[in-house]
Design a protein around this motif. Structure first.
Motif, PDB file in Angstrom:
ATOM      1  N   TYR A  90       0.829  -1.202   0.000  1.00 18.21           N
ATOM      2  CA  TYR A  90       0.000   0.000   0.000  1.00 18.21           C
ATOM      3  C   TYR A  90       0.869   1.260   0.000  1.00 18.21           C
ATOM      4  CZ  TYR A  90      -4.340  -2.545   0.953  1.00 18.21           C
ATOM      5  OH  TYR A  90      -5.427  -3.377   0.864  1.00 18.21           O
ATOM      6  N   THR A  91       0.416   2.263  -0.717  1.00 16.26           N
ATOM      7  CA  THR A  91       0.989   3.601  -0.716  1.00 16.26           C
ATOM      8  C   THR A  91      -0.169   4.587  -0.543  1.00 16.26           C
ATOM      9  OG1 THR A  91       0.705   3.973  -3.089  1.00 16.26           O
ATOM     10  CG2 THR A  91       2.735   2.834  -2.387  1.00 16.26           C
ATOM     11  N   PRO A  92       0.122   5.867  -0.273  1.00 17.36           N
ATOM     12  CA  PRO A  92      -0.977   6.842  -0.217  1.00 17.36           C
ATOM     13  C   PRO A  92      -1.809   6.871  -1.501  1.00 17.36           C
ATOM     14  CG  PRO A  92       0.970   7.764   0.794  1.00 17.36           C
ATOM     15  CD  PRO A  92       1.404   6.457   0.186  1.00 17.36           C
ATOM     16  N   ALA A  93      -1.144   6.731  -2.649  1.00 12.76           N
ATOM     17  CA  ALA A  93      -1.880   6.718  -3.917  1.00 12.76           C
ATOM     18  C   ALA A  93      -2.760   5.475  -4.018  1.00 12.76           C
ATOM     19  CB  ALA A  93      -0.911   6.784  -5.089  1.00 12.76           C
ATOM     20  N   VAL A  98      -8.176   3.113  -3.959  1.00 17.28           N
ATOM     21  CA  VAL A  98      -9.140   2.181  -3.376  1.00 17.28           C
ATOM     22  C   VAL A  98     -10.441   2.926  -3.073  1.00 17.28           C
ATOM     23  CG1 VAL A  98      -9.684   0.846  -1.305  1.00 17.28           C
ATOM     24  CG2 VAL A  98      -7.490   0.520  -2.462  1.00 17.28           C
ATOM     25  N   GLY A  99     -10.304   4.111  -2.508  1.00 15.80           N
ATOM     26  CA  GLY A  99     -11.482   4.910  -2.228  1.00 15.80           C
ATOM     27  C   GLY A  99     -12.251   5.244  -3.491  1.00 15.80           C
ATOM     28  N   LYS A 119      -3.385  10.765   1.072  1.00 16.13           N
ATOM     29  CA  LYS A 119      -2.933  11.226   2.393  1.00 16.13           C
ATOM     30  C   LYS A 119      -1.427  11.470   2.374  1.00 16.13           C
ATOM     31  CE  LYS A 119      -6.909  10.077   4.680  1.00 16.13           C
ATOM     32  NZ  LYS A 119      -7.715  10.889   5.616  1.00 16.13           N
ATOM     33  N   ALA A 120      -0.951  12.135   3.418  1.00 15.69           N
ATOM     34  CA  ALA A 120       0.485  12.415   3.508  1.00 15.69           C
ATOM     35  C   ALA A 120       1.306  11.148   3.658  1.00 15.69           C
ATOM     36  CB  ALA A 120       0.756  13.358   4.679  1.00 15.69           C
ATOM     37  N   ARG A 121       0.722  10.121   4.288  1.00 17.92           N
ATOM     38  CA  ARG A 121       1.427   8.853   4.489  1.00 17.92           C
ATOM     39  C   ARG A 121       0.409   7.762   4.798  1.00 17.92           C
ATOM     40  NH1 ARG A 121       1.477   8.095  10.029  1.00 17.92           N
ATOM     41  NH2 ARG A 121       1.357   9.988  11.310  1.00 17.92           N
ATOM     42  N   VAL A 122       0.865   6.532   4.746  1.00 22.06           N
ATOM     43  CA  VAL A 122       0.052   5.379   5.120  1.00 22.06           C
ATOM     44  C   VAL A 122       0.038   5.271   6.649  1.00 22.06           C
ATOM     45  CG1 VAL A 122      -0.096   2.857   5.001  1.00 22.06           C
ATOM     46  CG2 VAL A 122       0.532   4.179   2.961  1.00 22.06           C
ATOM     47  N   PHE A 123      -1.080   4.865   7.217  1.00 25.32           N
ATOM     48  CA  PHE A 123      -1.162   4.733   8.672  1.00 25.32           C
ATOM     49  C   PHE A 123      -2.120   3.612   9.039  1.00 25.32           C
ATOM     50  CE2 PHE A 123      -3.951   8.011   7.091  1.00 25.32           C
ATOM     51  CZ  PHE A 123      -5.175   7.788   7.692  1.00 25.32           C
ATOM     52  N   ALA A 124      -1.975   3.124  10.262  1.00 27.58           N
ATOM     53  CA  ALA A 124      -2.764   1.991  10.757  1.00 27.58           C
ATOM     54  C   ALA A 124      -4.075   2.463  11.379  1.00 27.58           C
ATOM     55  CB  ALA A 124      -1.945   1.204  11.779  1.00 27.58           C
ATOM     56  N   THR A 125      -4.956   1.505  11.679  1.00 27.52           N
ATOM     57  CA  THR A 125      -6.285   1.843  12.203  1.00 27.52           C
ATOM     58  C   THR A 125      -6.394   1.738  13.727  1.00 27.52           C
ATOM     59  OG1 THR A 125      -7.278  -0.385  12.152  1.00 27.52           O
ATOM     60  CG2 THR A 125      -7.221   0.840  10.072  1.00 27.52           C
ATOM     61  N   GLY A 126      -5.399   1.127  14.376  1.00 24.31           N
ATOM     62  CA  GLY A 126      -5.529   0.821  15.800  1.00 24.31           C
ATOM     63  C   GLY A 126      -5.747   2.032  16.679  1.00 24.31           C
ATOM     64  N   VAL A 139      -4.603  12.352   9.047  1.00 22.22           N
ATOM     65  CA  VAL A 139      -3.833  11.124   9.256  1.00 22.22           C
ATOM     66  C   VAL A 139      -4.190  10.626  10.656  1.00 22.22           C
ATOM     67  CG1 VAL A 139      -1.507  10.159   9.471  1.00 22.22           C
ATOM     68  CG2 VAL A 139      -2.000  11.884   7.713  1.00 22.22           C
ATOM     69  N   LEU A 140      -4.974   9.555  10.715  1.00 25.87           N
ATOM     70  CA  LEU A 140      -5.656   9.221  11.966  1.00 25.87           C
ATOM     71  C   LEU A 140      -4.940   8.196  12.830  1.00 25.87           C
ATOM     72  CD1 LEU A 140      -9.334   9.461  10.717  1.00 25.87           C
ATOM     73  CD2 LEU A 140      -8.018  11.105  12.059  1.00 25.87           C
ATOM     74  N   ASP A 141      -3.602   8.281  12.846  1.00 24.84           N
ATOM     75  CA  ASP A 141      -2.855   7.665  13.939  1.00 24.84           C
ATOM     76  C   ASP A 141      -2.140   8.749  14.741  1.00 24.84           C
ATOM     77  OD1 ASP A 141      -0.867   8.400  12.193  1.00 24.84           O
ATOM     78  OD2 ASP A 141       0.155   6.455  12.179  1.00 24.84           O
TER      79      ASP A 141
END
Length: 304
Positions: free
Chosen positions: A58-61, A66-67, A82-89, A123-125
């Motif tokens: 996965y990358t931000p693109a 996917v969206g 997004k600025a970067r990939v991040f996890a959901t936890g 970026v929601l981590d």
């Protein structure tokens, strides 16, 4: 509507596009049966580190694309990566922290994080950006929620959620191929729903059409009141004061098994905004619509 008749366990994750894209079906289910369904939310915790996504390529693109692919289901998505990939936890822990501190706003926190995930650059981590997403939940003590993310109480409850979500082995969900094993145990995918009354339970694992949910509910308790579709979208907005996107309104307004007509719904919603009875907030490639809190000049003129 009548008293609670069926309990619903809802497994989901704010970073899952399937869980997000099921929102119109869930809104339609909520409209039809209201308080006769008692909901319990369980966070899945899809990933704990960004590396889990990076190792999958996965990358931000990639995630932005996917969206875009999920737009066919009608929910709004932003195209900008997004600025970067991040996890959901971390976002899942914010939902659990809300449950422990303010349970009536737990689902609102989940929804706010979904909208933040799929329609904004957030970026929601990152705790500050989680707080920004939660800011749309009226009355929520965001500072208290974010301040509790690393508490032992939140961690225990979150890990209990993750364990429950990873208990799908041998279930109807696994039989249908709606489970996953991305981190070992057989887990429920988003949005898996388990409907229960007394000692009887029925599962709708993973992404399902609203008809699947409706059939299970009707079989569990055919004595329920089933509210018909509204003619006026304002009725739908009034029933969900946190706001609805166009496809959710269209789903609620659909008769029986008719396909939602998002074009018709959007036109009717535009008329509500023009008359001052509703407000529109842009979100991704669509909008969140809600009842106007105070009469606008247009509404005053219309009533004169």
């Amino acid at each position: 509507m009548g008293a609670v008749a069926i309990s619903v366990t809802h497994f989901s994750d704010p970073g899952c596009p399937f869980g997000y894209s099921a929102s119109p079906a869930l809104a339609e289910l909520g409209w039809r049966y209201g308080a006769q369904l008692e909901w319990r939310f369980v966070t899945i915790g899809l990933t704990e580190t960004a590396e889990q996504y990076l190792e999958r390529g996965y990358t931000p693109a990639t995630m932005a694309n996917v969206g875009r692919a999920f737009r066919r289901y009608g929910m709004p998505f932003a195209a900008a990566p997004k600025a970067r990939v991040f996890a959901t936890g971390r976002a899942c822990r914010a939902i659990v922290a809300t449950r422990l501190q303010d349970p009536e706003r737990e689902y609102l926190a989940f929804r706010a994080l979904q909208l933040g995930w799929f329609t904004t650059p957030l970026v929601l981590d990152d705790d500050a950006q989680i707080a920004a997403a939660l800011g749309r939940v009226e009355g929520l003590d965001v500072d208290a929620v974010v301040g509790a993310l690393d508490s032992e109480e939140v961690e225990r409850a979150y890990q209990a959620d993750r364990a429950e979500a990873r208990s799908a082995a041998g279930t109807p969900t696994e039989l249908q191929g709606k489970s996953a094993t991305t981190d070992g145990p057989v887990r429920y995918t988003a949005p898996s729903l388990i409907f229960s009354t007394g000692e009887r339970s029925l599962e709708a694992g993973g992404f399902q059409p609203v008809e699947a949910y409706d059939v299970l509910v009707a079989n569990l308790d055919p004595t329920l009141e089933r509210r018909p579709a509204p003619e006026d979208p304002l009725d739908a907005l009034a029933a969900f004061p946190y706001g609805l996107v166009t496809q959710e309104v269209a789903a609620i307004m659909a008769e029986g098994n008719d396909a939602p007509d998002s074009d018709h719904a959007e036109g009717a919603l535009i008329d509500l905004v023009a008359s001052g009875r509703a407000v529109r907030e842009g979100a991704g490639d669509d909008a969140v619509w809600s009842v106007a809190r105070e009469p606008t000049q247009a509404a005053v003129r219309a009533a004169a």
